[in-house]
Design an enzyme around this catalytic site. Structure first.
Site, PDB file in Angstrom:
ATOM      1  N   ASN A 170       0.824  -1.207   0.000  1.00  0.00           N
ATOM      2  CA  ASN A 170       0.000   0.000   0.000  1.00  0.00           C
ATOM      3  C   ASN A 170       0.862   1.262   0.000  1.00  0.00           C
ATOM      4  O   ASN A 170       0.602   2.222  -0.731  1.00  0.00           O
ATOM      5  CB  ASN A 170      -0.911  -0.021   1.225  1.00  0.00           C
ATOM      6  N   ASP A 179      -6.380  -0.887  -3.145  1.00  0.00           N
ATOM      7  CA  ASP A 179      -7.783  -1.259  -3.331  1.00  0.00           C
ATOM      8  C   ASP A 179      -7.934  -2.266  -4.469  1.00  0.00           C
ATOM      9  O   ASP A 179      -8.739  -3.203  -4.380  1.00  0.00           O
ATOM     10  CB  ASP A 179      -8.619  -0.013  -3.633  1.00  0.00           C
ATOM     11  N   GLU A 205      -6.951  -6.067   5.269  1.00  0.00           N
ATOM     12  CA  GLU A 205      -6.437  -7.006   4.273  1.00  0.00           C
ATOM     13  C   GLU A 205      -6.705  -8.452   4.664  1.00  0.00           C
ATOM     14  O   GLU A 205      -6.126  -9.375   4.096  1.00  0.00           O
ATOM     15  CB  GLU A 205      -4.931  -6.796   4.074  1.00  0.00           C
TER      16      GLU A 205
END
Length: 397
Positions: A170, A179, A205
Site C-alpha cells: 500500500n 484497493d 487485508e
C-alpha cells in the site's frame, strides 16, 4: 489482529430470514396465508417473530407483546375493511391504513419495492470494495454454523487469510493499487469457493471463508486453491515495478480443533500467525495434518448408496484402515452417510457404512474424488479388510 467475536443472536438472524420469506405472500395480498405462515414462525421461534415482522416490514421497533397486539388488530382491521366494502381488499392497503390513520405508528411511510428491499438487504451484508460478505454477516453465519454443526454432529471448516506485506504494498504502490489488490483477491476467493460456502472480508487485508460440512482435508484443498489463485494474479506495473501479491492462511475444523467457538477463532488465528512466521505464502493447519494411517494404492469397484436411495458405482484410488479415496462420476456432499459394498479381488464383497469427508472435482475429466471414513463395519468384514491391506503392504495395521 483483534479476534474478539461480535456474537449476534442466532435466533434473531433465523427469524429475520424466515420473515423475509413472507414478503412474496404479502405482495400477493393474501392475509390468511401470511397469518398462517406467521403462526408457524411463532410456534417455532416464539413471540419474537411478531416484533421481527414489524421491524423488517415497517421499520418499527416494538416489543414482542406490542407487536402481537398490533398484528391482531391489523387482521381485524383488514376484515372490517372487506365487510364494509363488500369486496376483497389488498392486505397492504388495509395494513397501511391501520398503521397511519388508526394506530398512528407510521406518520410518513415510504413505499419500497421488494427488489429494492432485497438490494438494501444485500448491501447491509456485503463489503463495498470486494463484494464479499462483511464482518457483521461473518459473525452471524459463523455462530449459526457452529450451533448447527453441534446440533447435527456435522463438520465445518474456518479459513482465515491475510494478504502478505499489505502495508508495504500500500505504501509503495499507493492506496489505489491497494484497493485493486483487495478487489482482485476477493474475486479469487469468490471464484474458488462453493455455492454453499461463505467468503467474507474479515477486515482490512484479512479475509475468511466458512465452509459448511467440510473437514480438514477439504478445507485444506479450498485454502490452497485460494492461495495459488492469489499467487498467480498479475498487476500492472507502477513506476516500472510490478506488485507481487501472496497470501497466508490458517485452517481449523470443527469439532477437532476447539471446544468452543471463541477457541476455534483463536486457533485459526494462531495457525495464520504460524503461516506468517514460516515464510508466508502458505497455509497452516491447526495441530498439523491429522492423517496417521498408511495408505496403499489400489483400484477396486465399490457400489455406493447415499442414504436413503441414491446409488452409483465408484472405484477406490487408495485404501487405509480408517477409510479410502473414491473416484466417481457423480458428486456426494461432504457429511453424507454412505452405505457401500467393496469388492476386493477374489474376496467376498465387504459391506459397511461410511461418511464422505471431503470432495474434490477434476476440472479436466469432470470426475469427483471423495475421502470416505469407515463408520461401521462388522467384525468379520473388518478383519478381512485389515488382512487384505496387510497383504498389499506387509506391516502391522
Amino acid at each position: 489482529m483483534d479476534r474478539k467475536l461480535e456474537l449476534i443472536s442466532l435466533s434473531e438472524g433465523e427469524v429475520q430470514d424466515s420473515v423475509c420469506h413472507l414478503l412474496p405472500e404479502i405482495a400477493n395480498s393474501d392475509a390468511e396465508v401470511v397469518n398462517s405462515a406467521l403462526r408457524s414462525l411463532v410456534a417455532l421461534h416464539g413471540a419474537q417473530a411478531y416484533a421481527t415482522l414489524f421491524r423488517v416490514l415497517f421499520h418499527l421497533n416494538l416489543t414482542s407483546q406490542e407487536a402481537e397486539i398490533h398484528w391482531a388488530r391489523m387482521l381485524g382491521h383488514h376484515q372490517m375493511f372487506q365487510r364494509r366494502l363488500g369486496a376483497d381488499v389488498d392486505f397492504r392497503v388495509s395494513s397501511l391504513d391501520y398503521l397511519t390513520r388508526v394506530s398512528g405508528l407510521l406518520m410518513n411511510p415510504m413505499v419500497m419495492e421488494n427488489a429494492q428491499l432485497e438490494k438494501l438487504k444485500n448491501e447491509t451484508i456485503t463489503d463495498e470494495l470486494t463484494r464479499l460478505f462483511n464482518r457483521r454477516y461473518f459473525n452471524q453465519v459463523l455462530l449459526r454454523e457452529y450451533k448447527s454443526s453441534k446440533r447435527h454432529h456435522s463438520p465445518f471448516s474456518l479459513i482465515l487469510l491475510d494478504v502478505d506485506h499489505f502495508k508495504t504494498l500500500n505504501d509503495r504502490f499507493g492506496h489505489r493499487m491497494g484497493d485493486t489488490i483487495l478487489r482482485q483477491v476477493g474475486e479469487v476467493i469468490r471464484k474458488a469457493v462453493r455455492e454453499v460456502d461463505y467468503p467474507c472480508r474479515y477486515g482490512g487485508e484479512e479475509f475468511a471463508v466458512i465452509a459448511p460440512r467440510t473437514e480438514q482435508k477439504g478445507g485444506k484443498v479450498l485454502a490452497q486453491r485460494i492461495r495459488k489463485g492469489v499467487e498467480n494474479l498479475r498487476f500492472p506495473k507502477v513506476g516500472g515495478v510490478q506488485p507481487k501479491v501472496t497470501l497466508s492462511g490458517g485452517l481449523v475444523s470443527w469439532p477437532e480443533d476447539a471446544s468452543s467457538l471463541e477457541g476455534l477463532i483463536q486457533n485459526a488465528d494462531a495457525a495464520l500467525y504460524k503461516a506468517k512466521g514460516n515464510g508466508r505464502n502458505r497455509i497452516e493447519v491447526h495441530g498439523g495434518e491429522r492423517r496417521q494411517s498408511r495408505r496403499v494404492k489400489g483400484e477396486f469397484m465399490t457400489i455406493c448408496s447415499i442414504l436413503p436411495q441414491v446409488r452409483q458405482i465408484a472405484f477406490t484410488e487408495d485404501l487405509s484402515v480408517g477409510g479410502f479415496g473414491l473416484k466417481a462420476s457423480n458428486p456426494m456432499a461432504p457429511g453424507s452417510t454412505l452405505e457401500f459394498e467393496l469388492s476386493l479381488e477374489n474376496e467376498k464383497p465387504l459391506h459397511a457404512f461410511g461418511q464422505v469427508r471431503y470432495l474434490e472435482e477434476n476440472p479436466k475429466t469432470g470426475d469427483f474424488k471423495y475421502g470416505v471414513s469407515i463408520v461401521r463395519m462388522c467384525a468379520p468384514d473388518r478383519a478381512n479388510y485389515r488382512g487384505f491391506l496387510a497383504n498389499l503392504m506387509p506391516r502391522k495395521f
